[in-house]
Design an enzyme around this catalytic site. Sequence first.
Site, PDB file in Angstrom:
ATOM      1  N   HIS A  27       0.818  -1.214   0.000  1.00 11.29           N
ATOM      2  CA  HIS A  27       0.000   0.000   0.000  1.00 11.29           C
ATOM      3  C   HIS A  27       0.853   1.267   0.000  1.00 11.29           C
ATOM      4  O   HIS A  27       1.785   1.375   0.811  1.00 11.29           O
ATOM      5  CB  HIS A  27      -0.886  -0.029   1.251  1.00 11.29           C
ATOM      6  CG  HIS A  27      -1.880   1.078   1.328  1.00 11.29           C
ATOM      7  ND1 HIS A  27      -2.091   1.810   2.467  1.00 11.29           N
ATOM      8  CD2 HIS A  27      -2.743   1.573   0.406  1.00 11.29           C
ATOM      9  CE1 HIS A  27      -3.033   2.709   2.256  1.00 11.29           C
ATOM     10  NE2 HIS A  27      -3.454   2.584   1.005  1.00 11.29           N
ATOM     11  N   HIS A  69      -0.990  11.609  -1.979  1.00 12.96           N
ATOM     12  CA  HIS A  69      -2.261  11.165  -1.394  1.00 12.96           C
ATOM     13  C   HIS A  69      -3.150  12.344  -0.989  1.00 12.96           C
ATOM     14  O   HIS A  69      -4.323  12.377  -1.333  1.00 12.96           O
ATOM     15  CB  HIS A  69      -1.987  10.276  -0.173  1.00 12.96           C
ATOM     16  CG  HIS A  69      -3.238   9.724   0.439  1.00 12.96           C
ATOM     17  ND1 HIS A  69      -4.017  10.439   1.325  1.00 12.96           N
ATOM     18  CD2 HIS A  69      -3.865   8.527   0.278  1.00 12.96           C
ATOM     19  CE1 HIS A  69      -5.057   9.710   1.701  1.00 12.96           C
ATOM     20  NE2 HIS A  69      -4.989   8.548   1.076  1.00 12.96           N
ATOM     21  N   GLU A 133      -4.016   4.252  -8.206  1.00 14.12           N
ATOM     22  CA  GLU A 133      -5.219   4.911  -7.687  1.00 14.12           C
ATOM     23  C   GLU A 133      -5.255   6.359  -8.163  1.00 14.12           C
ATOM     24  O   GLU A 133      -4.401   7.178  -7.803  1.00 14.12           O
ATOM     25  CB  GLU A 133      -5.287   4.856  -6.163  1.00 14.12           C
ATOM     26  CG  GLU A 133      -6.640   5.421  -5.730  1.00 14.12           C
ATOM     27  CD  GLU A 133      -6.840   5.606  -4.249  1.00 14.12           C
ATOM     28  OE1 GLU A 133      -6.175   4.936  -3.436  1.00 14.12           O
ATOM     29  OE2 GLU A 133      -7.684   6.468  -3.910  1.00 14.12           O
TER      30      GLU A 133
HETATM   31  O1  G3P Z   1      -6.467   1.772  -3.095  1.00 19.56           O
HETATM   32  C1  G3P Z   1      -6.797   1.441  -1.807  1.00 19.56           C
HETATM   33  C2  G3P Z   1      -6.489   2.505  -0.790  1.00 19.56           C
HETATM   34  O2  G3P Z   1      -5.270   3.118  -1.090  1.00 19.56           O
HETATM   35  C3  G3P Z   1      -7.569   3.528  -0.687  1.00 19.56           C
HETATM   36  O3  G3P Z   1      -7.421   4.440   0.345  1.00 19.56           O
HETATM   37  O4  G3P Z   1      -6.825   6.610   1.278  1.00 19.56           O
HETATM   38  O5  G3P Z   1      -5.139   4.799   1.285  1.00 19.56           O
HETATM   39  O6  G3P Z   1      -5.764   5.932  -0.836  1.00 19.56           O
HETATM   40  P1  G3P Z   1      -6.226   5.483   0.507  1.00 19.56           P
HETATM   41 MG    MG Z   2      -4.600   4.742  -2.271  1.00 19.72          MG
END
Ligand code: G3P
Ligand code: MG
Length: 272
Positions: A27, A69, A133
């Site tokens: 992640h 992010h 993403e």
């Molecule tokens: O893609 C899954 C996850 O990354 C979504 O939440 O806020 O960590 O981008 P976030």
């Molecule tokens: Mg994400």
Amino acid sequence: MQPMQPMQPMQPMQPAYPWPYPRIVAHRGGGTLAPENTLAALRCALQYGFSAVEFDVMCAADGVPVLMHDAQLGRTVAAVGMRSALISDYPAHELQQMDAGKWLAPQFAGEAVPLFSQAIDFCTAHQLWMNIEIKPTPGSDIATGRSVASTLQACLKTHALAASANQLAPLFSSFSFAALEAAKQTVPEIARGLLVDRIPADWQAQLDFLDAVTLHTNHEHLSPSMARAIKQAGFGLFCYTVNDSARAREILSWGVDGFCTDQLDIIGANFS
Ligand code: G3P
Ligand code: MG
């Protein structure tokens, strides 16, 4: 004697989606072990043996996509003394000068905000699968979907990735329906996954409209019956962000195809 219940029409069972991607995904590049959404994070994923990463992509003021992010400075990039707190107020070359590493630990000081194209180059060179993403700043959904998609398309052309037999094509994911729709219009051949926190009642209609192959959801709101319904409808099912081994085993037993984790050192790339 009970009156007979009318027969419910049976939902036809779809063939199972053949999940082609790695099941365990790092992640934000390196989870908690490296500054999120940086090249150091991607290097960390490699060091821990991962073959797949998720990262967030946002557009700078000039429309150039970068890994980021938050739409504001302050958490991962210092806001003190800056002329604006908004990412969307800075062109990419200025964001590239900002330190995205020292917030986590002194050893990461000087780690830059990377361009999306640099992340693509790195992942391509190291055969890291990308769950990209798309993270639009407020009001920029369509422009961000287009820009991220066309940047990916241009980079893949450069790398001739489409012709490479052993490189898995990336996947776009987003909480923004409009951004995914724009990505679909720009580069329809790159697969899409819709991200949701809680699964909405019309999830299947949304996936069908986007020609999406996967649903990505917060594991905390997933139930075994929802997991079953999504799989039976023929979609891939991905969860974020799973940091506990017992929970990971539980959702995998429900039919979840893959998940991302911050715990690269505990869950690991070969978790089962
Ligand atoms: O893609 C899954 C996850 O990354 C979504 O939440 O806020 O960590 O981008 P976030
Ligand atoms: Mg994400």
